[in-house]
Design an enzyme around this catalytic site. Structure first.
Site, mmCIF file in Angstrom:
data_model
loop_
_atom_site.group_PDB
_atom_site.id
_atom_site.type_symbol
_atom_site.label_atom_id
_atom_site.label_comp_id
_atom_site.label_asym_id
_atom_site.label_seq_id
_atom_site.Cartn_x
_atom_site.Cartn_y
_atom_site.Cartn_z
ATOM 1 N N ARG A 138 0.815 -1.210 0.000
ATOM 2 C CA ARG A 138 0.000 0.000 0.000
ATOM 3 C C ARG A 138 0.843 1.251 0.000
ATOM 4 N NH1 ARG A 138 -4.542 -0.698 3.683
ATOM 5 N NH2 ARG A 138 -5.318 -1.505 1.714
ATOM 6 N N TYR A 139 1.940 1.237 0.739
ATOM 7 C CA TYR A 139 2.795 2.413 0.884
ATOM 8 C C TYR A 139 4.028 2.247 0.001
ATOM 9 C CZ TYR A 139 0.030 3.122 5.180
ATOM 10 O OH TYR A 139 -0.977 3.308 6.085
ATOM 11 N N ARG A 142 7.154 0.088 1.874
ATOM 12 C CA ARG A 142 6.996 -1.027 2.809
ATOM 13 C C ARG A 142 5.808 -1.904 2.442
ATOM 14 N NH1 ARG A 142 5.383 3.784 4.507
ATOM 15 N NH2 ARG A 142 3.788 4.083 6.099
ATOM 16 N N CYS A 151 -3.753 -17.924 14.546
ATOM 17 C CA CYS A 151 -3.359 -17.156 15.724
ATOM 18 C C CYS A 151 -3.462 -18.072 16.938
ATOM 19 C CB CYS A 151 -4.300 -15.973 15.954
ATOM 20 S SG CYS A 151 -4.059 -14.586 14.836
ATOM 21 N N CYS A 155 -9.300 -13.119 18.248
ATOM 22 C CA CYS A 155 -9.901 -11.942 18.869
ATOM 23 C C CYS A 155 -11.219 -11.656 18.169
ATOM 24 C CB CYS A 155 -8.985 -10.739 18.715
ATOM 25 S SG CYS A 155 -7.365 -11.012 19.407
ATOM 26 N N CYS A 158 -11.354 -9.012 15.304
ATOM 27 C CA CYS A 158 -10.311 -9.140 14.277
ATOM 28 C C CYS A 158 -10.701 -8.436 12.977
ATOM 29 C CB CYS A 158 -10.029 -10.607 13.974
ATOM 30 S SG CYS A 158 -8.717 -10.828 12.746
ATOM 31 N N ARG A 160 -9.129 -8.978 10.167
ATOM 32 C CA ARG A 160 -8.906 -9.905 9.052
ATOM 33 C C ARG A 160 -9.696 -11.182 9.227
ATOM 34 N NH1 ARG A 160 -3.248 -8.299 9.349
ATOM 35 N NH2 ARG A 160 -3.239 -6.342 8.209
ATOM 36 N N ASP A 321 -11.959 -1.112 12.956
ATOM 37 C CA ASP A 321 -12.355 -1.086 11.543
ATOM 38 C C ASP A 321 -13.796 -1.581 11.363
ATOM 39 O OD1 ASP A 321 -9.899 -0.199 10.468
ATOM 40 O OD2 ASP A 321 -9.067 -2.223 10.553
ATOM 41 N N ASP A 358 -7.938 3.573 9.693
ATOM 42 C CA ASP A 358 -7.477 3.004 8.427
ATOM 43 C C ASP A 358 -8.532 3.389 7.392
ATOM 44 O OD1 ASP A 358 -5.904 1.340 6.666
ATOM 45 O OD2 ASP A 358 -5.313 0.226 8.463
ATOM 46 N N LYS A 365 -3.335 4.259 7.026
ATOM 47 C CA LYS A 365 -3.570 4.797 8.368
ATOM 48 C C LYS A 365 -3.567 6.319 8.329
ATOM 49 C CE LYS A 365 -1.290 0.802 10.366
ATOM 50 N NZ LYS A 365 -0.912 0.171 9.072
HETATM 51 C C1 LIG Z 1 -0.101 -0.715 8.919
HETATM 52 C C2 LIG Z 1 0.384 -1.098 7.609
HETATM 53 C C3 LIG Z 1 1.742 -0.915 7.276
HETATM 54 C C4 LIG Z 1 2.741 -0.301 8.228
HETATM 55 O O1 LIG Z 1 2.421 1.026 8.505
HETATM 56 P P1 LIG Z 1 3.327 1.901 9.469
HETATM 57 O O2 LIG Z 1 2.560 3.169 9.662
HETATM 58 O O3 LIG Z 1 4.636 2.078 8.800
HETATM 59 O O4 LIG Z 1 3.456 1.124 10.744
HETATM 60 C C5 LIG Z 1 2.148 -1.286 6.024
HETATM 61 N N1 LIG Z 1 1.273 -1.803 5.122
HETATM 62 C C6 LIG Z 1 -0.024 -1.972 5.413
HETATM 63 C C7 LIG Z 1 -0.930 -2.521 4.372
HETATM 64 C C8 LIG Z 1 -0.510 -1.634 6.666
HETATM 65 O O5 LIG Z 1 -1.802 -1.823 6.959
#
Ligand SMILES: *Cc1c(COP(=O)(O)O)cnc(C)c1O
Length: 395
Positions: A138-139, A142, A151, A155, A158, A160, A321, A358, A365
Protein backbone atom coordinates in the site's frame (compact mmCIF):
# COMPACT_ATOMS: atom_id res chain seq x y z
CA UNK A 1 26.52 -13.80 26.54
CA UNK A 2 25.06 -11.06 28.73
CA UNK A 3 21.66 -11.39 27.13
CA UNK A 4 21.67 -15.15 27.34
CA UNK A 5 22.24 -14.94 31.08
CA UNK A 6 19.07 -12.95 31.52
CA UNK A 7 17.05 -15.44 29.50
CA UNK A 8 18.45 -18.36 31.42
CA UNK A 9 17.52 -16.67 34.68
CA UNK A 10 14.02 -16.18 33.40
CA UNK A 11 13.78 -19.80 32.31
CA UNK A 12 14.95 -20.91 35.73
CA UNK A 13 12.41 -18.69 37.37
CA UNK A 14 9.76 -20.25 35.15
CA UNK A 15 10.48 -23.80 36.09
CA UNK A 16 11.17 -23.17 39.77
CA UNK A 17 8.21 -21.12 40.67
CA UNK A 18 5.68 -21.31 37.90
CA UNK A 19 2.53 -21.01 39.90
CA UNK A 20 3.77 -17.94 41.74
CA UNK A 21 4.11 -16.19 38.39
CA UNK A 22 0.37 -15.89 38.03
CA UNK A 23 -0.43 -12.83 40.05
CA UNK A 24 -3.58 -11.88 41.89
CA UNK A 25 -5.12 -10.86 38.59
CA UNK A 26 -5.67 -14.40 37.41
CA UNK A 27 -7.18 -17.35 39.12
CA UNK A 28 -4.74 -20.08 39.93
CA UNK A 29 -5.33 -22.44 37.07
CA UNK A 30 -5.31 -25.47 39.35
CA UNK A 31 -8.41 -24.09 41.06
CA UNK A 32 -10.32 -24.65 37.85
CA UNK A 33 -11.63 -28.18 37.52
CA UNK A 34 -10.72 -28.38 33.86
CA UNK A 35 -7.04 -27.76 34.67
CA UNK A 36 -6.68 -29.15 38.17
CA UNK A 37 -4.43 -32.04 37.10
CA UNK A 38 -2.26 -30.08 34.69
CA UNK A 39 1.43 -30.31 35.43
CA UNK A 40 3.00 -26.81 35.70
CA UNK A 41 5.60 -27.81 33.14
CA UNK A 42 2.85 -28.69 30.66
CA UNK A 43 1.18 -25.38 31.44
CA UNK A 44 4.43 -23.65 30.52
CA UNK A 45 4.72 -25.57 27.24
CA UNK A 46 3.35 -23.46 24.38
CA UNK A 47 2.47 -26.57 22.35
CA UNK A 48 0.41 -27.87 25.25
CA UNK A 49 -1.33 -24.49 25.39
CA UNK A 50 -2.13 -24.59 21.67
CA UNK A 51 -3.24 -28.21 21.72
CA UNK A 52 -5.53 -27.55 24.66
CA UNK A 53 -7.18 -24.42 23.37
CA UNK A 54 -10.80 -24.04 24.29
CA UNK A 55 -12.93 -24.44 21.19
CA UNK A 56 -16.16 -25.98 22.52
CA UNK A 57 -19.07 -24.74 24.52
CA UNK A 58 -18.86 -27.45 27.17
CA UNK A 59 -15.19 -26.58 27.80
CA UNK A 60 -15.64 -22.85 28.21
CA UNK A 61 -18.72 -23.50 30.35
CA UNK A 62 -16.37 -25.06 32.90
CA UNK A 63 -14.38 -21.85 33.12
CA UNK A 64 -17.06 -19.14 33.02
CA UNK A 65 -20.80 -18.85 33.59
CA UNK A 66 -21.96 -18.25 30.00
CA UNK A 67 -24.70 -15.78 29.10
CA UNK A 68 -27.39 -16.83 26.56
CA UNK A 69 -25.82 -14.29 24.14
CA UNK A 70 -22.47 -16.05 24.44
CA UNK A 71 -23.98 -19.52 24.08
CA UNK A 72 -25.65 -18.47 20.87
CA UNK A 73 -22.42 -16.86 19.63
CA UNK A 74 -20.35 -19.98 20.29
CA UNK A 75 -22.89 -22.30 18.64
CA UNK A 76 -23.05 -20.21 15.48
CA UNK A 77 -19.35 -19.27 15.15
CA UNK A 78 -18.20 -22.00 12.81
CA UNK A 79 -15.46 -22.20 10.19
CA UNK A 80 -13.39 -19.04 10.08
CA UNK A 81 -12.98 -17.18 13.32
CA UNK A 82 -14.46 -19.95 15.42
CA UNK A 83 -13.69 -19.67 19.11
CA UNK A 84 -10.16 -20.61 20.15
CA UNK A 85 -8.86 -19.57 23.57
CA UNK A 86 -5.56 -20.60 25.13
CA UNK A 87 -5.88 -21.99 28.68
CA UNK A 88 -3.52 -19.18 29.75
CA UNK A 89 -6.01 -16.57 28.49
CA UNK A 90 -9.03 -18.49 29.79
CA UNK A 91 -7.91 -18.28 33.40
CA UNK A 92 -7.51 -14.50 33.13
CA UNK A 93 -11.25 -14.27 32.46
CA UNK A 94 -13.54 -13.06 35.23
CA UNK A 95 -15.97 -15.99 35.47
CA UNK A 96 -18.81 -13.91 36.90
CA UNK A 97 -18.56 -10.74 34.82
CA UNK A 98 -19.89 -10.88 31.22
CA UNK A 99 -18.28 -7.45 30.65
CA UNK A 100 -14.80 -8.64 31.61
CA UNK A 101 -12.47 -7.15 28.96
CA UNK A 102 -10.49 -10.37 28.67
CA UNK A 103 -13.69 -12.32 28.16
CA UNK A 104 -15.26 -10.01 25.59
CA UNK A 105 -12.23 -10.23 23.32
CA UNK A 106 -12.32 -14.03 23.30
CA UNK A 107 -15.84 -15.41 23.63
CA UNK A 108 -18.13 -14.87 20.61
CA UNK A 109 -21.58 -13.42 21.19
CA UNK A 110 -24.71 -13.30 19.06
CA UNK A 111 -23.79 -9.66 18.29
CA UNK A 112 -21.28 -10.94 15.74
CA UNK A 113 -24.14 -11.98 13.47
CA UNK A 114 -25.53 -8.46 13.25
CA UNK A 115 -24.10 -6.67 10.25
CA UNK A 116 -24.24 -2.89 10.32
CA UNK A 117 -24.90 -0.68 7.27
CA UNK A 118 -21.29 0.45 6.73
CA UNK A 119 -19.61 -2.81 7.62
CA UNK A 120 -17.47 -4.69 5.11
CA UNK A 121 -15.71 -8.01 4.63
CA UNK A 122 -12.40 -6.31 3.80
CA UNK A 123 -12.75 -2.81 5.30
CA UNK A 124 -9.18 -1.68 4.60
CA UNK A 125 -9.36 -2.79 0.96
CA UNK A 126 -6.34 -5.05 1.42
CA UNK A 127 -7.35 -7.53 -1.25
CA UNK A 128 -7.19 -4.72 -3.87
CA UNK A 129 -3.60 -3.87 -2.93
CA UNK A 130 -2.27 -7.39 -3.15
CA UNK A 131 0.33 -7.88 -5.92
CA UNK A 132 1.10 -11.47 -4.83
CA UNK A 133 -0.58 -13.99 -2.54
CA UNK A 134 -0.14 -13.13 1.16
CA UNK A 135 1.34 -9.71 0.32
CA UNK A 136 -0.19 -6.24 0.66
CA UNK A 137 1.63 -3.30 -0.88
CA UNK A 138 0.00 0.00 0.00
CA UNK A 139 2.79 2.41 0.88
CA UNK A 140 5.77 3.24 -1.34
CA UNK A 141 8.57 1.76 0.76
CA UNK A 142 7.00 -1.03 2.81
CA UNK A 143 4.87 -4.11 2.54
CA UNK A 144 2.75 -6.26 4.79
CA UNK A 145 3.32 -10.01 4.55
CA UNK A 146 0.53 -12.18 5.90
CA UNK A 147 2.66 -15.14 6.93
CA UNK A 148 -0.09 -17.36 8.33
CA UNK A 149 -3.83 -17.47 8.87
CA UNK A 150 -3.53 -18.91 12.36
CA UNK A 151 -3.36 -17.16 15.72
CA UNK A 152 -2.98 -18.39 19.27
CA UNK A 153 -6.40 -16.92 20.03
CA UNK A 154 -9.06 -15.46 17.75
CA UNK A 155 -9.90 -11.94 18.87
CA UNK A 156 -13.56 -11.23 18.33
CA UNK A 157 -12.77 -7.78 16.88
CA UNK A 158 -10.31 -9.14 14.28
CA UNK A 159 -10.00 -6.94 11.21
CA UNK A 160 -8.91 -9.91 9.05
CA UNK A 161 -11.66 -12.30 9.98
CA UNK A 162 -12.16 -12.91 6.26
CA UNK A 163 -8.79 -14.71 6.24
CA UNK A 164 -8.02 -15.77 9.74
CA UNK A 165 -8.78 -18.85 11.77
CA UNK A 166 -9.63 -21.34 9.09
CA UNK A 167 -8.15 -24.08 11.21
CA UNK A 168 -9.41 -26.89 8.96
CA UNK A 169 -6.91 -25.97 6.28
CA UNK A 170 -3.70 -26.55 8.17
CA UNK A 171 -0.97 -24.55 6.50
CA UNK A 172 1.82 -24.15 8.99
CA UNK A 173 4.50 -26.27 7.33
CA UNK A 174 4.50 -25.39 3.63
CA UNK A 175 6.89 -22.51 3.12
CA UNK A 176 7.04 -22.21 -0.65
CA UNK A 177 3.69 -20.41 -0.53
CA UNK A 178 5.64 -17.14 -0.04
CA UNK A 179 7.72 -17.55 -3.19
CA UNK A 180 5.66 -15.12 -5.28
CA UNK A 181 5.63 -12.56 -2.46
CA UNK A 182 9.41 -12.89 -2.04
CA UNK A 183 9.92 -12.52 -5.80
CA UNK A 184 7.85 -9.34 -5.74
CA UNK A 185 9.86 -7.90 -2.84
CA UNK A 186 13.13 -8.91 -4.50
CA UNK A 187 12.20 -7.21 -7.76
CA UNK A 188 10.87 -4.03 -6.18
CA UNK A 189 13.90 -2.15 -4.89
CA UNK A 190 11.83 0.55 -3.24
CA UNK A 191 10.68 -1.88 -0.57
CA UNK A 192 12.95 -1.35 2.42
CA UNK A 193 10.59 -2.42 5.22
CA UNK A 194 8.73 -5.73 5.51
CA UNK A 195 6.11 -6.12 8.20
CA UNK A 196 5.40 -9.78 8.88
CA UNK A 197 1.96 -10.28 10.33
CA UNK A 198 -1.00 -12.58 9.71
CA UNK A 199 -2.56 -14.27 11.63
CA UNK A 200 0.32 -14.42 14.04
CA UNK A 201 3.78 -15.19 12.63
CA UNK A 202 5.03 -16.35 16.03
CA UNK A 203 2.62 -19.29 15.87
CA UNK A 204 4.66 -20.70 12.97
CA UNK A 205 7.12 -23.50 13.53
CA UNK A 206 10.56 -22.13 14.28
CA UNK A 207 12.18 -23.64 11.14
CA UNK A 208 9.47 -22.15 8.94
CA UNK A 209 9.85 -18.66 10.37
CA UNK A 210 13.63 -19.02 10.33
CA UNK A 211 13.49 -19.86 6.63
CA UNK A 212 11.23 -16.90 5.85
CA UNK A 213 13.44 -14.46 7.78
CA UNK A 214 16.55 -15.83 6.12
CA UNK A 215 15.05 -15.31 2.67
CA UNK A 216 13.95 -11.77 3.51
CA UNK A 217 17.35 -10.88 4.99
CA UNK A 218 19.04 -12.11 1.81
CA UNK A 219 17.29 -9.34 -0.14
CA UNK A 220 19.74 -6.44 -0.02
CA UNK A 221 17.11 -3.71 -0.45
CA UNK A 222 15.21 -4.86 2.66
CA UNK A 223 16.63 -2.83 5.53
CA UNK A 224 14.02 -3.22 8.15
CA UNK A 225 12.02 -6.19 9.43
CA UNK A 226 9.06 -6.06 11.75
CA UNK A 227 6.85 -8.67 13.35
CA UNK A 228 3.24 -8.04 14.32
CA UNK A 229 2.13 -10.45 17.03
CA UNK A 230 -0.20 -11.02 19.95
CA UNK A 231 1.63 -14.05 21.29
CA UNK A 232 3.28 -12.26 24.26
CA UNK A 233 -0.29 -11.46 25.39
CA UNK A 234 -2.29 -14.56 24.50
CA UNK A 235 0.42 -17.24 24.62
CA UNK A 236 3.50 -15.83 26.41
CA UNK A 237 4.89 -19.36 26.79
CA UNK A 238 5.70 -19.19 23.07
CA UNK A 239 8.53 -16.73 23.73
CA UNK A 240 11.17 -19.34 24.45
CA UNK A 241 14.91 -19.11 24.66
CA UNK A 242 15.17 -21.02 21.40
CA UNK A 243 12.75 -18.72 19.55
CA UNK A 244 14.59 -15.63 20.75
CA UNK A 245 17.96 -17.11 19.75
CA UNK A 246 16.62 -17.79 16.26
CA UNK A 247 15.15 -14.28 15.89
CA UNK A 248 18.39 -12.68 17.03
CA UNK A 249 20.14 -13.97 13.92
CA UNK A 250 18.00 -11.58 11.88
CA UNK A 251 18.22 -8.48 14.09
CA UNK A 252 17.30 -5.71 13.91
CA UNK A 253 13.67 -6.77 14.11
CA UNK A 254 11.09 -4.44 15.61
CA UNK A 255 8.14 -6.15 17.24
CA UNK A 256 4.63 -4.70 17.50
CA UNK A 257 2.47 -6.36 20.11
CA UNK A 258 -1.32 -6.13 20.23
CA UNK A 259 -2.23 -5.08 23.80
CA UNK A 260 -5.73 -3.82 24.59
CA UNK A 261 -6.20 -3.73 28.35
CA UNK A 262 -4.10 -3.31 31.51
CA UNK A 263 -5.27 -6.75 32.71
CA UNK A 264 -3.33 -8.29 29.83
CA UNK A 265 -0.09 -7.15 31.41
CA UNK A 266 0.51 -10.07 33.75
CA UNK A 267 3.70 -11.21 35.41
CA UNK A 268 3.85 -13.90 32.75
CA UNK A 269 3.44 -11.57 29.78
CA UNK A 270 6.05 -9.27 31.34
CA UNK A 271 8.54 -12.14 31.32
CA UNK A 272 7.86 -12.72 27.62
CA UNK A 273 8.38 -9.01 26.87
CA UNK A 274 11.52 -8.88 29.03
CA UNK A 275 13.02 -11.80 27.12
CA UNK A 276 12.43 -9.94 23.85
CA UNK A 277 13.67 -6.59 25.14
CA UNK A 278 16.73 -8.08 26.82
CA UNK A 279 17.63 -9.66 23.50
CA UNK A 280 17.54 -6.31 21.76
CA UNK A 281 14.17 -6.28 20.03
CA UNK A 282 12.48 -2.88 20.33
CA UNK A 283 8.85 -3.40 21.34
CA UNK A 284 5.84 -1.30 20.36
CA UNK A 285 2.16 -1.75 21.06
CA UNK A 286 -0.85 -1.56 18.81
CA UNK A 287 -4.17 -1.16 20.58
CA UNK A 288 -7.65 -1.38 19.10
CA UNK A 289 -10.15 1.01 20.62
CA UNK A 290 -13.02 -1.20 21.81
CA UNK A 291 -16.30 -0.18 23.33
CA UNK A 292 -16.62 -1.36 26.92
CA UNK A 293 -13.08 -2.76 26.89
CA UNK A 294 -10.73 0.23 26.76
CA UNK A 295 -12.85 3.22 25.73
CA UNK A 296 -12.38 5.13 29.01
CA UNK A 297 -9.47 7.58 29.19
CA UNK A 298 -8.33 6.32 32.60
CA UNK A 299 -8.10 2.73 31.32
CA UNK A 300 -6.10 3.77 28.28
CA UNK A 301 -3.83 5.91 30.44
CA UNK A 302 -3.24 2.99 32.77
CA UNK A 303 -2.56 0.67 29.80
CA UNK A 304 -0.04 3.05 28.23
CA UNK A 305 1.74 3.69 31.53
CA UNK A 306 1.90 -0.02 32.35
CA UNK A 307 3.26 -0.72 28.87
CA UNK A 308 6.12 1.72 29.41
CA UNK A 309 6.94 -0.09 32.65
CA UNK A 310 7.47 -3.31 30.68
CA UNK A 311 9.46 -1.42 28.01
CA UNK A 312 6.76 -1.48 25.35
CA UNK A 313 6.38 1.85 23.56
CA UNK A 314 2.76 2.68 22.63
CA UNK A 315 2.68 3.03 18.83
CA UNK A 316 -0.88 3.14 17.53
CA UNK A 317 -4.44 3.19 18.80
CA UNK A 318 -6.68 1.99 15.98
CA UNK A 319 -10.24 2.98 15.44
CA UNK A 320 -12.02 -0.40 15.27
CA UNK A 321 -12.36 -1.09 11.54
CA UNK A 322 -15.86 -1.48 10.12
CA UNK A 323 -15.56 -5.26 9.77
CA UNK A 324 -18.81 -7.21 9.47
CA UNK A 325 -20.16 -8.15 12.89
CA UNK A 326 -18.05 -5.83 15.04
CA UNK A 327 -20.55 -3.01 15.62
CA UNK A 328 -20.77 -3.86 19.32
CA UNK A 329 -17.07 -3.04 19.65
CA UNK A 330 -17.03 0.24 17.73
CA UNK A 331 -17.04 3.65 19.42
CA UNK A 332 -17.61 7.08 17.89
CA UNK A 333 -14.38 8.67 16.62
CA UNK A 334 -14.77 11.43 19.24
CA UNK A 335 -14.09 8.82 21.94
CA UNK A 336 -10.64 8.17 20.48
CA UNK A 337 -9.86 11.86 20.05
CA UNK A 338 -10.86 12.51 23.64
CA UNK A 339 -8.55 9.72 24.82
CA UNK A 340 -5.60 11.40 23.09
CA UNK A 341 -6.69 14.75 24.55
CA UNK A 342 -6.55 13.17 28.02
CA UNK A 343 -3.11 11.65 27.39
CA UNK A 344 -1.09 14.33 25.61
CA UNK A 345 0.50 16.63 28.14
CA UNK A 346 -1.12 14.85 31.07
CA UNK A 347 1.35 11.97 31.08
CA UNK A 348 4.74 11.01 29.62
CA UNK A 349 4.98 11.75 25.93
CA UNK A 350 6.22 8.21 25.41
CA UNK A 351 2.83 7.00 26.69
CA UNK A 352 0.96 8.78 23.90
CA UNK A 353 0.41 6.67 20.77
CA UNK A 354 -1.01 7.96 17.49
CA UNK A 355 -4.73 7.42 17.05
CA UNK A 356 -5.41 6.34 13.46
CA UNK A 357 -8.30 5.41 11.23
CA UNK A 358 -7.48 3.00 8.43
CA UNK A 359 -9.09 4.76 5.46
CA UNK A 360 -11.98 2.50 4.36
CA UNK A 361 -11.31 0.97 0.97
CA UNK A 362 -7.53 1.31 1.17
CA UNK A 363 -6.50 4.80 2.34
CA UNK A 364 -3.97 3.53 4.83
CA UNK A 365 -3.57 4.80 8.37
CA UNK A 366 -4.77 8.35 8.79
CA UNK A 367 -3.91 10.11 12.07
CA UNK A 368 -6.75 11.81 13.88
CA UNK A 369 -6.46 13.73 17.11
CA UNK A 370 -7.17 16.89 19.01
CA UNK A 371 -6.55 20.12 17.17
CA UNK A 372 -3.92 22.31 18.79
CA UNK A 373 -3.61 24.89 16.01
CA UNK A 374 -6.41 27.43 16.58
CA UNK A 375 -5.51 29.74 13.75
CA UNK A 376 -2.74 30.34 11.30
CA UNK A 377 -1.96 33.58 9.52
CA UNK A 378 1.15 35.01 7.89
CA UNK A 379 4.01 34.56 10.33
CA UNK A 380 1.71 33.70 13.19
CA UNK A 381 0.35 30.55 14.75
CA UNK A 382 -2.25 30.64 17.50
CA UNK A 383 -1.96 27.46 19.52
CA UNK A 384 -3.53 25.94 22.55
CA UNK A 385 -1.77 23.69 25.02
CA UNK A 386 -3.11 20.58 26.81
CA UNK A 387 -4.80 22.84 29.38
CA UNK A 388 -6.45 24.90 26.63
CA UNK A 389 -4.33 27.94 27.44
CA UNK A 390 -3.66 29.99 24.33
CA UNK A 391 -0.21 30.86 23.01
CA UNK A 392 0.95 32.81 20.00
CA UNK A 393 4.04 31.71 18.15
CA UNK A 394 5.62 34.25 15.81
CA UNK A 395 7.73 32.94 12.96
C1 LIG B 1 -0.10 -0.72 8.92
C2 LIG B 1 0.38 -1.10 7.61
C3 LIG B 1 1.74 -0.91 7.28
C4 LIG B 1 2.74 -0.30 8.23
O1 LIG B 1 2.42 1.03 8.51
P1 LIG B 1 3.33 1.90 9.47
O2 LIG B 1 2.56 3.17 9.66
O3 LIG B 1 4.64 2.08 8.80
O4 LIG B 1 3.46 1.12 10.74
C5 LIG B 1 2.15 -1.29 6.02
N1 LIG B 1 1.27 -1.80 5.12
C6 LIG B 1 -0.02 -1.97 5.41
C7 LIG B 1 -0.93 -2.52 4.37
C8 LIG B 1 -0.51 -1.63 6.67
O5 LIG B 1 -1.80 -1.82 6.96
Amino acid sequence: MENNTVITDNQKLLSENIIALYGKRSRDYQQINLYKDVNPLDWEDWRWQVKNRITKLDQIAQVVKLTPQEEEGIKSAKGRMAMAITPYWAVLIDAEDPNCPIRRQAIPTANEFQVGPHEMVDPCGEDNDSPAPHLIHRYPDRVLLLATEACAMYCRHCTRRRLVGNEERSETSSNNKWDAALDYIRSNKKIRDVLISGGDPLILEEEVLDDLLKKLRSISSVEFLRLGTRVPVTLPQRITESLVTMLKKYAPIWISIHFNHPKEITKRSKIACDMLSDSGFPLGSQTVLLQGVNDRPYIMRKLMQELLKIRVRPYYIYQCDPVRGTGHFRTPVSVGINIIEKLRGHTSGYAVPTYVIDGPGGGGKIPVGPNYVLSQAKGKYVLRNYRSKIYTYLE
